[in-house]
Design a protein around this motif. Structure first.
Motif, PDB file in Angstrom:
ATOM      1  N   LEU A 189      -2.626   7.249  -8.201  1.00 43.27           N
ATOM      2  CA  LEU A 189      -2.396   8.149  -9.236  1.00 43.27           C
ATOM      3  C   LEU A 189      -3.248   9.209  -9.417  1.00 43.27           C
ATOM      4  O   LEU A 189      -3.273  10.132 -10.120  1.00 43.27           O
ATOM      5  CB  LEU A 189      -2.577   7.427 -10.532  1.00 43.27           C
ATOM      6  N   ASN A 190      -3.597   9.254  -8.080  1.00 41.02           N
ATOM      7  CA  ASN A 190      -4.604  10.656  -7.963  1.00 41.02           C
ATOM      8  C   ASN A 190      -5.371  10.895  -9.112  1.00 41.02           C
ATOM      9  O   ASN A 190      -6.078  11.733  -9.305  1.00 41.02           O
ATOM     10  CB  ASN A 190      -3.500  11.811  -7.798  1.00 41.02           C
ATOM     11  N   ARG A 191      -6.255   9.333  -9.579  1.00 37.52           N
ATOM     12  CA  ARG A 191      -7.592   9.944  -9.735  1.00 37.52           C
ATOM     13  C   ARG A 191      -8.521   9.699  -8.657  1.00 37.52           C
ATOM     14  O   ARG A 191      -8.369   9.013  -6.950  1.00 37.52           O
ATOM     15  CB  ARG A 191      -8.011   8.611 -10.685  1.00 37.52           C
ATOM     16  N   LYS A 192      -9.806   9.529  -9.216  1.00 42.40           N
ATOM     17  CA  LYS A 192     -11.049   9.366  -8.554  1.00 42.40           C
ATOM     18  C   LYS A 192     -11.582   8.019  -8.208  1.00 42.40           C
ATOM     19  O   LYS A 192     -11.568   7.374  -9.343  1.00 42.40           O
ATOM     20  CB  LYS A 192     -11.716  10.147  -7.805  1.00 42.40           C
ATOM     21  N   ALA A 193     -11.135   7.281  -7.477  1.00 39.30           N
ATOM     22  CA  ALA A 193     -12.073   5.735  -8.150  1.00 39.30           C
ATOM     23  C   ALA A 193     -12.681   5.129  -7.414  1.00 39.30           C
ATOM     24  O   ALA A 193     -13.690   5.383  -6.175  1.00 39.30           O
ATOM     25  CB  ALA A 193     -10.557   4.995  -7.150  1.00 39.30           C
ATOM     26  N   ILE A 194     -14.178   5.195  -7.880  1.00 33.76           N
ATOM     27  CA  ILE A 194     -15.313   4.355  -7.428  1.00 33.76           C
ATOM     28  C   ILE A 194     -14.802   2.260  -7.324  1.00 33.76           C
ATOM     29  O   ILE A 194     -15.586   2.065  -8.410  1.00 33.76           O
ATOM     30  CB  ILE A 194     -16.671   4.603  -8.398  1.00 33.76           C
TER      31      ILE A 194
END
Length: 799
Positions: free
Chosen positions: A66-71
């Motif tokens: 979803l074009n989020r920055k994931a950790i």
């Protein structure tokens, strides 16, 4: 950062897992479509999403897509290995080439262990499956059955072991295993069926270890590449099916069917199947290739962390936009003890000491006290890294009160505010099974917490306040369920209500049933709790749950989809609206749905002559007194609720003579005598104005609002009564509100637009659907709608 005032509140139906999540076994993997819905709701693109217990990686992968920055964070390097390889792109041609190379090499070295003679053509055949029986007296394994495949005559057969079959196995038993294989001790745990001194290698027979060790050596000899990594992933994914953990069972008259590792723990069945380990590896590669059909182009959006959730040293404070996580459920899944099967082959060390879990292993000292301590530290850490006024979603599925309390109290004591909770229903196949007779609601609870702009000192009231809250919640659930409710139904409502108000710890050492027994009566024969005092009077204080369910179903069916409705079209709005103690049992849903619709080819269609209730109260042939009582209670409950709203707005309340005669509670909130300026008492009586169900009025302002609840009487009956009052007071614009079930909306519209009726009633006329009324009553109770906007929110004007 996305500004969210109202948290996600819809029930969601879980889809079956996509092929990329089916490549490797993992426990309690959350449905990707549900995780994706939450991430979309709570975040914008480029926001940072954290999952501190990310496991197989669903949250990180869906956030990245979803074009989020994931950790991604997990204590286990094995979990990270599974997650990384789930989304790692490969050259599929290169992968296939290396796979064939490994297969041919290992086959050449191990085919002697599986070579036998075909009983059909006497050619060389291959053993594919061997069924073993553990004999308790001798503590030895006996070969019961062999399945072979012959390439010469294409014959596949099951047979009693021959001399050639036994010889092939004995060859593997006597020959020394030349390559490395893991020989680590497992952690003793009676619940997982791991005995003292048990090793990972004990899960396999020697023939399987010959093959597995050679496959592993062949993979490790390859140059480093994504394809090599995914071949390791293929290998670990195939291990369970190559082990002794594969049961043999009968299904639909078919004997000796091969199962899989589905039983909790490391249960080695008395009768198990040894599957050719090389075949397991190749078969698993097919699932891997299906999972890799789509390229994952968002790998760069994920940061990979392997550290404890209570010590997120790599993450700075107030930097995370949203946290979605699925924490360990007490003793439900001791993840690391399970993962030792894979970690041992990968030569990975597992941090058992810092795992947040309750374990039955005496060696680990992982009890509820340790679990609560580490969970508390974890939520404090999550509070630290999350931005102010941002959201944390926690999924949970555990019925143990201590575990539930540990989770809720840890979150709230860390500063999080419990805002709401939602149900996630099991996937489509299971949701259809929900309507089987005697079924019960299944699914996970997703709790939405918010980090406030500044930490709030939450006051904890005394025990009597807590017990009063239990009584209020229980009485509401019992009344809405028609005067009786099971302990489970009450517990659902009580626990969530106490949790939301941070009261749970006050009753953790008490039995809820003992508290209930002081206020309610328990029917041992039926297994339900009943109201002890003023039962009949109190039944009108809340809208019955069945009426609410019926309104939702009517609302859905009124959309007139010619193709029919999915079951989920009904379940989602029902479970979104009615949660916890109000969550309907599937038997209730089934009975109401089948009255109104029928199923054909998996779709639900409205019955042609559908009626909300079985008959009109005024038909002479009606004989069921219980149904009459049910309809009257519903009718009066709606009047009661609307009257209370009017009182809050400082109106005087008049309730019709017929209704007051049958209900003490309605008499209490109605004025005794209806008096209208300019209309004599005799005229009021003769024109039947005093029989109008409900009137809100303010005599000083000359303001009147008329309500008729038409759930069972003929619509035409109320029109003369309403017309009489509007005729007596022509100088006033008296609005008329007709409250109706959704499924008779068109009939009501037609009746009031009939030219003869239009002449009778010249005032403004409005229709109020049950579904809108019930939804807005709940919004009003939860202070989600302004009292002065209540009528405009529910009423639809008739032109």
């Amino acid at each position: 950062m996305k500004e969210i005032e109202i948290p996600f509140e819809n029930a969601v139906v879980a889809s079956t897992h996509e092929s990329n999540y089916l490549m490797h076994k993992y426990w309690a993997r959350k449905p990707s479509n549900v995780v994706s819905e939450y991430i979309k709701y709570f975040t914008n693109e480029d926001d940072i999403v954290l999952d501190p217990f990310c496991g197989s990686g669903v949250t990180a992968i869906e956030a990245a897509k979803l074009n989020r920055k994931a950790i991604y964070n997990d204590l286990s390097p094995t979990a990270e290995f599974i997650a990384e390889n789930t989304c790692k792109n490969i050259d599929k041609t290169k992968y296939q080439s290396l796979l064939i190379k490994i297969h041919n090499k290992v086959l050449k070295e191990t085919e002697k262990f599986f070579s036998t003679i075909c009983s059909n053509c006497n050619s060389v055949a291959k053993i594919t499956h061997t069924i073993w029986l553990h004999e308790e007296k001798s503590n030895k394994e006996k070969m019961l059955l062999v399945k072979i495949a012959c390439p010469s005559c294409n014959n596949k057969v099951e047979r009693t072991p021959t001399e050639a079959d036994i010889k092939a196995f004995k060859l593997a038993e006597t020959e020394k295993i030349k390559e490395w294989y893991p020989n680590e001790l497992m952690i003793p745990n009676g619940r997982l069926l791991v005995k003292e001194g048990m090793k990972v290698s004990d899960l396999f027979n020697k023939r399987a270890l010959h093959v597995l060790s050679k496959i592993w050596k062949a993979i490790e000899s390859l140059s480093n590449s994504p394809e090599k990594d995914v071949l390791e992933f293929t290998f670990t994914s195939s291990l369970a099916q190559a082990s002794k953990l594969v049961p043999v069972y009968s299904k639909k008259g078919r004997e000796n069917q091969v199962g899989g590792w589905t039983i909790p723990g490391f249960w080695i069945p008395k009768k198990y199947c040894e599957v050719n380990a090389l075949n397991c590896f190749i078969e698993r590669s097919k699932k891997i290739k299906r999972g890799k059909e789509k390229q994952f182009n968002h790998y760069k959006n994920i940061k990979w962390h392997t550290e404890s959730a209570f010590s997120l040293k790599k993450i700075v404070s107030n930097s995370i936009d949203y946290i979605f996580t699925d924490p360990p459920y007490g003793d439900s899944v001791p993840y690391l003890e399970y993962q030792i099967l894979w970690a041992s082959w990968l030569k990975q060390s597992l941090d058992f000491e810092n795992e947040i879990v309750i374990s039955d292993s005496k060696e680990r000292n992982k009890d509820i006290i340790n679990y609560k301590q580490l969970l508390k530290l974890t939520f404090e850490e999550l509070y630290r890294v999350l931005k102010q006024n941002c959201w944390l979603t926690v999924t949970f599925h555990n019925s143990h009160l201590e575990v539930w309390n540990a989770l809720i109290s840890s979150a709230q004591n860390s500063g999080f505010i419990y805002e709401n909770d939602c149900y996630v229903l099991t996937g489509r196949k299971s949701s259809n099974q929900l309507l089987r007779k005697g079924g019960s609601m299944t699914g996970d609870i997703y709790i939405n917490f918010r980090k406030p702009k500044s930490k709030i000192n939450q006051h904890t009231p005394d025990l009597q306040v807590v017990i009063k809250q239990i009584y209020i919640e229980s009485e509401k659930v019992i009344i809405e369920r028609g005067g009786k409710a099971t302990t489970d139904q009450l517990a659902r409502g009580i626990l969530m209500s106490l949790s939301k108000h941070n009261l749970f710890e006050k009753v953790i050492d008490l039995k809820i049933t003992d508290i209930l027994a002081d206020k309610f009566d328990f029917d041992n024969d039926l297994g339900v709790w009943n109201l002890r005092e003023n039962k009949d009077a109190k039944l009108i204080e809340y809208i019955p749950l069945n009426t609410r369910i019926s309104a939702v179903i009517d609302s859905v069916l009124s959309k007139n989809k010619s193709s029919g409705f999915e079951l989920d079209d009904f379940l989602v709005p029902i479970f979104t609206r009615y949660k916890n103690g109000r969550t309907p049992d599937t038997k209730e849903i089934k009975e109401i749905l089948e009255e109104k619709a029928f199923e054909k080819n998996g779709k639900w269609l409205p019955r042609l002559q559908q009626k909300l209730f079985k008959t009109d109260l005024f038909t002479k042939d009606y004989t069921d007194p219980q149904e009459i009582i049910k309809i009257e209670n519903e009718h009066n409950a709606i009047i009661y609720q609307l009257a209370k709203v009017g009182l809050k707005q400082d109106y005087c309340i008049w309730i019709g003579e017929n209704e007051k005669r049958k209900s003490i509670e309605l008499r209490k909130i109605s004025i005794n005598q209806l008096s209208i300026a300019g209309v004599s008492d005799k005229a009021i009586k003769e024109s039947r104005i005093n029989q109008i169900d409900l009137i809100w009025f303010n005599p000083d302002k000359g303001e009147y609002l008329l309500f008729e609840i038409e759930n069972s009487t003929r619509l035409i009956n109320c029109i003369p009564r309403l017309a009489n009052l509007t005729e007596k007071l022509p100088h006033l614009r008296i609005p008329i509100y007709i409250v109706i079930p959704d499924n008779i909306y068109n009939k009501a519209l037609s009746s009031f637009n009939d030219p003869s009726n239009k002449k009778l009633i010249t005032s403004d006329r409005y229709l109020i659907k049950y579904s809108k009324l019930f939804d807005n009553l709940d919004l009003l109770e939860n202070k989600r709608i302004d009292l002065k906007n209540f009528i405009s929110a529910i009423a639809e004007k008739i032109y």
